[in-house]
Write an enzyme that holds these catalytic residues in place. Structure first.
Site, PDB file in Angstrom:
ATOM      1  N   ASP A   1       6.700   3.810   3.585  1.00 11.70           N
ATOM      2  CA  ASP A   1       6.854   4.944   4.504  1.00 11.70           C
ATOM      3  C   ASP A   1       8.305   4.959   4.973  1.00 11.70           C
ATOM      4  O   ASP A   1       9.180   5.445   4.262  1.00 11.70           O
ATOM      5  CB  ASP A   1       5.833   4.798   5.643  1.00 11.70           C
ATOM      6  CG  ASP A   1       5.784   6.006   6.557  1.00 11.70           C
ATOM      7  OD1 ASP A   1       6.324   7.065   6.191  1.00 11.70           O
ATOM      8  OD2 ASP A   1       5.195   5.899   7.645  1.00 11.70           O
TER       9      ASP A   1
ATOM     10  N   ASP B   1       0.828  -1.213   0.000  1.00 13.98           N
ATOM     11  CA  ASP B   1       0.000   0.000   0.000  1.00 13.98           C
ATOM     12  C   ASP B   1       0.859   1.258   0.000  1.00 13.98           C
ATOM     13  O   ASP B   1       0.692   2.131  -0.837  1.00 13.98           O
ATOM     14  CB  ASP B   1      -1.001   0.001   1.170  1.00 13.98           C
ATOM     15  CG  ASP B   1      -0.361  -0.297   2.518  1.00 13.98           C
ATOM     16  OD1 ASP B   1       0.875  -0.440   2.595  1.00 13.98           O
ATOM     17  OD2 ASP B   1      -1.103  -0.382   3.513  1.00 13.98           O
TER      18      ASP B   1
ATOM     19  N   LYS C   1       5.840   7.487   0.105  1.00 16.55           N
ATOM     20  CA  LYS C   1       5.850   8.736   0.868  1.00 16.55           C
ATOM     21  C   LYS C   1       7.194   9.410   0.772  1.00 16.55           C
ATOM     22  O   LYS C   1       8.235   8.755   0.742  1.00 16.55           O
ATOM     23  CB  LYS C   1       5.534   8.457   2.336  1.00 16.55           C
ATOM     24  CG  LYS C   1       4.086   8.459   2.644  1.00 16.55           C
ATOM     25  CD  LYS C   1       3.877   8.794   4.105  1.00 16.55           C
ATOM     26  CE  LYS C   1       2.540   8.268   4.552  1.00 16.55           C
ATOM     27  NZ  LYS C   1       2.379   8.370   6.014  1.00 16.55           N
TER      28      LYS C   1
ATOM     29  N   VAL D   1      -2.223   9.414   5.707  1.00 16.09           N
ATOM     30  CA  VAL D   1      -3.303   9.258   4.733  1.00 16.09           C
ATOM     31  C   VAL D   1      -4.127   8.011   5.036  1.00 16.09           C
ATOM     32  O   VAL D   1      -3.628   7.048   5.632  1.00 16.09           O
ATOM     33  CB  VAL D   1      -2.753   9.201   3.289  1.00 16.09           C
ATOM     34  CG1 VAL D   1      -2.076  10.515   2.919  1.00 16.09           C
ATOM     35  CG2 VAL D   1      -1.775   8.042   3.106  1.00 16.09           C
TER      36      VAL D   1
HETATM   37  P1  IMP Z   1       6.944   1.398   6.843  1.00 15.20           P
HETATM   38  O1  IMP Z   1       7.454   0.105   7.397  1.00 15.20           O
HETATM   39  O2  IMP Z   1       7.262   2.566   7.734  1.00 15.20           O
HETATM   40  O3  IMP Z   1       7.365   1.629   5.416  1.00 15.20           O
HETATM   41  O4  IMP Z   1       5.374   1.352   6.945  1.00 15.20           O
HETATM   42  C1  IMP Z   1       4.626   0.679   6.065  1.00 15.20           C
HETATM   43  C2  IMP Z   1       3.262   0.385   6.633  1.00 15.20           C
HETATM   44  O5  IMP Z   1       2.815   1.364   7.590  1.00 15.20           O
HETATM   45  C3  IMP Z   1       2.254   0.442   5.520  1.00 15.20           C
HETATM   46  O6  IMP Z   1       2.133  -0.806   4.892  1.00 15.20           O
HETATM   47  C4  IMP Z   1       0.988   0.887   6.222  1.00 15.20           C
HETATM   48  O7  IMP Z   1       0.289  -0.241   6.697  1.00 15.20           O
HETATM   49  C5  IMP Z   1       1.473   1.720   7.377  1.00 15.20           C
HETATM   50  N1  IMP Z   1       1.408   3.158   7.049  1.00 15.20           N
HETATM   51  C6  IMP Z   1       2.425   3.979   6.729  1.00 15.20           C
HETATM   52  N2  IMP Z   1       2.011   5.224   6.479  1.00 15.20           N
HETATM   53  C7  IMP Z   1       0.673   5.205   6.622  1.00 15.20           C
HETATM   54  C8  IMP Z   1      -0.366   6.203   6.481  1.00 15.20           C
HETATM   55  O8  IMP Z   1      -0.146   7.382   6.147  1.00 15.20           O
HETATM   56  N3  IMP Z   1      -1.639   5.783   6.724  1.00 15.20           N
HETATM   57  C9  IMP Z   1      -1.951   4.513   7.083  1.00 15.20           C
HETATM   58  N4  IMP Z   1      -1.013   3.547   7.218  1.00 15.20           N
HETATM   59  C10 IMP Z   1       0.278   3.884   6.990  1.00 15.20           C
HETATM   60 MG    MG Z   2       0.389  -2.226   5.160  1.00 16.06          MG
END
Ligand code: IMP
Ligand code: MG
Length: 182
Positions: free
Chosen positions: A106, A103, A134, A156
């Site tokens: 981040d 999805d 992002k 978001v």
């Molecule tokens: P990362 O490990 O920080 O890259 O986070 C990834 C996961 O965090 C995504 O698969 C989402 O499930 C969740 N996530 C990150 N940013 C958002 C956001 O803005 N809204 C909702 N879920 C988010």
């Molecule tokens: Mg996710």
């Protein structure tokens, strides 16, 4: 528009259009090399399930679909930095062409862990398609096969993305009003 949404970033129509473009690229790039075996689409529950369901229908190849669950944000709007496998794949991906539908990229922590874990199982290839990337400082440099949209560094929701398990069913991606999670 939902009253908790400050503004829509990517509309239902924009997302559908982008999915068709990405599906066409996947069909073209993998079409010549996967043959009858097709590809394995993997989604990370729960956020990416809606994206994968739509993307799969834009791919004109044999497609298997499988799901993983890893712990992520819980109910907080900031990254915990921990990644834990809650549900593993049912498919043996050894020798298979695997495409992860994610999805949002981040911090990149989730995908970094996931990629090294799945790579160790010996897939023929392993790529990531992310609906959103992002724009965050210090993001881990994860190579993406395709990105749907560049996303500003805001929280978001919608089109699979939640806050406290809500808003996943909004047909668009929008910025949640800060007073909802403050
Ligand atoms: P990362 O490990 O920080 O890259 O986070 C990834 C996961 O965090 C995504 O698969 C989402 O499930 C969740 N996530 C990150 N940013 C958002 C956001 O803005 N809204 C909702 N879920 C988010
Ligand atoms: Mg996710």
């Amino acid at each position: 528009m939902h009253p908790h949404i400050e503004r829509i970033l990517f509309s239902q129509e924009q997302i559908a259009q982008r999915n068709r473009e990405m599906g066409r690229v996947i069909t073209e790039v993998y079409g010549s090399k996967v043959g009858d075996q097709g590809i394995v689409l993997v989604s990370v529950l729960r956020g990416a399930a809606i994206f994968m369901a739509d993307l799969a229908r834009c791919i004109d190849l044999p497609v298997e679909m499988d799901y993983m669950a890893v712990s992520s944000y819980g109910n907080a709007a900031t990254s915990s930095g921990r990644v834990r496998v809650l549900k593993d794949l049912s498919t043996d991906i050894s020798g298979r062409h695997v495409v992860i539908a994610e999805d949002v990229l981040d911090s990149g922590l989730t995908l970094q862990h996931l990629l090294s874990m799945l790579q160790a199982r010996g897939p023929a290839s392993l790529e990531v398609v992310a609906l959103l990337r992002k724009d965050v400082p210090g993001q881990i440099d994860i190579p993406l096969f395709q990105t749907g949209f560049a996303c500003p560094n805001e929280f978001v929701v919608g089109y699979g993305l939640d806050y406290a398990e809500r808003y996943r069913n909004l047909p668009y991606v929008g910025v949640l009003k800060p007073e909802i999670y403050m």
